[in-house]
Design an enzyme around this catalytic site. Structure first.
Site, PDB file in Angstrom:
ATOM      1  N   LYS A   1       0.863  -1.179   0.000  1.00 31.65           N
ATOM      2  CA  LYS A   1       0.000   0.000   0.000  1.00 31.65           C
ATOM      3  C   LYS A   1       0.895   1.223   0.000  1.00 31.65           C
ATOM      4  O   LYS A   1       2.066   1.170   0.397  1.00 31.65           O
ATOM      5  CB  LYS A   1      -0.908   0.008   1.239  1.00 31.65           C
TER       6      LYS A   1
ATOM      7  N   ASP B   1      -7.014   4.522  -4.671  1.00 29.03           N
ATOM      8  CA  ASP B   1      -7.653   4.384  -3.372  1.00 29.03           C
ATOM      9  C   ASP B   1      -8.290   5.745  -3.103  1.00 29.03           C
ATOM     10  O   ASP B   1      -8.520   6.521  -4.051  1.00 29.03           O
ATOM     11  CB  ASP B   1      -6.624   3.984  -2.296  1.00 29.03           C
TER      12      ASP B   1
END
Length: 452
Positions: free
Chosen positions: A133, A173
């Site tokens: 991430k 995201d």
């Protein structure tokens, strides 16, 4: 929000103590690790090689943590500096895979919690992708296209050296949509002189993106809810649904819930919640949020019978199904109690770690079917992997084919979690099942590949 973490089984407590000592100011990461360790104790009992092989000790430490400066110039000519992050947690099952988040709340703890969750979520899809991430504390709200382009180019000037279709494949995201992905990919292509279509997912459909990628997380969460109910001979038809958020995940969860016969009655943002007992008018919600960029209060102003609850979350509305789809720790113990007392039957987490441990405990104790995010919202990354496959084969799949593949994947994710819960003596407990199934896949691969 301060989150209280319950005691862990004795076998995993030393690992968690080491996490606390090494990461003392990272509460979100601590919470994510705690959930996994609490759930997988039965797996460790059944597989002593996972303990002797030091799987947990290695797994809680990222393979690589990257933090860097991102300088850029705003439209007024002023120099700005943000922080960039990429935490590459595990590549044992495939290239690192996970989104980039641009939001003021982004720090190392947030990125590490998301990356750790991504390991098991990606493993559950069965598609050969690792966990990572990244992101920045840059806030794209109110910024011009030119400012966002200059920021993205500066961000990629550093990050590009850590990416590649066989190394690390980012996606979007919060705060990173098709516009940002376009700028990021363009700069990567310019710097590397390579058009690696498969090194970034969430691209525009016109230039390598996959059909259903935008809808996938919301659709997938609803498919997961349908599978949970199907085990009990039931379905979504006729159910009232509370959804939090009003971004992509929430919008497409509402859309798919309608298609399966349910009635979504809430949406929200940071200003409060709108409740529409006749069912959310999806076209109006999208007009307000995606075109007008307004608060959800505008929905109540334009929709007769709807009401706006300023500063409140959706969880005081009696419903059959709850889909928290906004952000981490948005649903606490007080909310959980209200939902249970209102007749709640199913929770599926559309966001990452949106329910506190106290809330999860209440749902499990009350017999509510609870789908944790690493299983229920795996549809987004699953469709990203489908995009990678299409790019590698230079193929294009239609919307219907892509949605059918997504539905099959979500059924497989559900079944893997359900079967693991049964196998490890916790039938119907998707928290144990999802964490155990994902962990098993990763742990076996780590043992096979040696101490690296």
């Amino acid at each position: 929000m301060t989150v209280s973490l319950p005691a862990l089984p004795r076998a995993v407590q030393p690992v968690f103590d080491a996490v606390l000592a090494r990461n003392p100011h990272e509460p979100e990461f601590q919470q994510a690790v705690h959930e996994v360790l609490d759930a997988i104790a039965p797996v460790l009992d059944a597989h002593p090689a996972f303990v002797s092989g030091g799987i947990l000790e290695r797994l809680v430490e990222p393979e690589r943590q990257i933090m860097f400066r991102v300088p850029w110039v705003d439209d007024a000519g002023a120099l700005r500096v943000n922080r960039g992050f990429r935490v590459q947690f595990s590549s044992v099952l495939g290239p690192y895979k996970g989104g980039l988040r641009f939001h003021p709340s982004v720090d190392l703890s947030i990125v590490k919690f998301l990356g750790f969750e991504q390991i098991f979520k990606n493993a559950l899809t069965g598609q050969g992708i690792g966990g990572a991430k990244g992101g920045s504390d840059f806030d794209p709200r109110g910024r011009s296209d030119g400012e966002i382009m200059r920021f993205c180019q500066s961000f990629m000037n550093e990050l590009y050296r850590h990416l590649g279709e066989h190394t690390d494949v980012p996606a979007g995201d919060i705060g990173v949509g098709a516009r940002e992905i376009g700028y990021l990919f363009g700069q990567y292509r310019k710097i590397t002189n390579r058009h690696e279509s498969g090194m970034f997912t969430g691209k525009g459909v016109q230039w390598g993106g996959a059909e259903v990628r935008t809808e996938a997380t919301g659709y997938g969460a609803v498919f997961f809810a349908q599978e949970m109910l199907a085990v009990h001979g039931d379905g979504l038809a006729g159910k009232r649904v509370a959804v939090s958020g009003s971004g992509n995940v929430a919008v497409y969860a509402i859309e798919k819930a309608y298609q399966l016969g349910a009635t979504p009655v809430t949406a929200s943002d940071s200003s409060g919640t709108v409740v529409d007992d006749d069912g959310i008018d999806l076209a109006l919600l999208r007009q307000i949020k995606e075109v007008g960029r307004e608060r959800v209060s505008a929905y109540a102003e334009q929709r007769p019978g709807a009401r706006f609850l300023e500063g409140e979350r959706p969880w005081r509305t009696p419903v059959d199904v709850a889909i928290p789809a906004a952000t981490q720790n948005e649903l606490d113990g007080v909310d959980a109690r209200a939902l249970v007392e209102g007749g709640l039957r199913v929770v599926v987490e559309g966001a990452n770690m949106p329910s506190t441990p106290e809330a999860i405990g209440m749902f499990r104790e009350a017999g509510v079917l609870f789908g944790p995010g690493k299983a229920a919202n795996a549809g987004g990354v699953a469709t990203s992997a489908l995009e990678m496959s299409q790019n590698a084969a230079r193929q294009r799949w239609g919307f219907a084919d892509s949605e059918a593949k997504l539905r099959t994947i979500m059924k497989n994710v559900h079944d893997a979690a359900f079967d693991a819960a049964e196998r490890y003596g916790h039938p119907g407990d998707y928290v144990v099942g999802a964490n155990s199934a994902g962990f098993e896949r990763v742990a076996h691969a780590m043992l096979a590949q040696g101490v690296i």
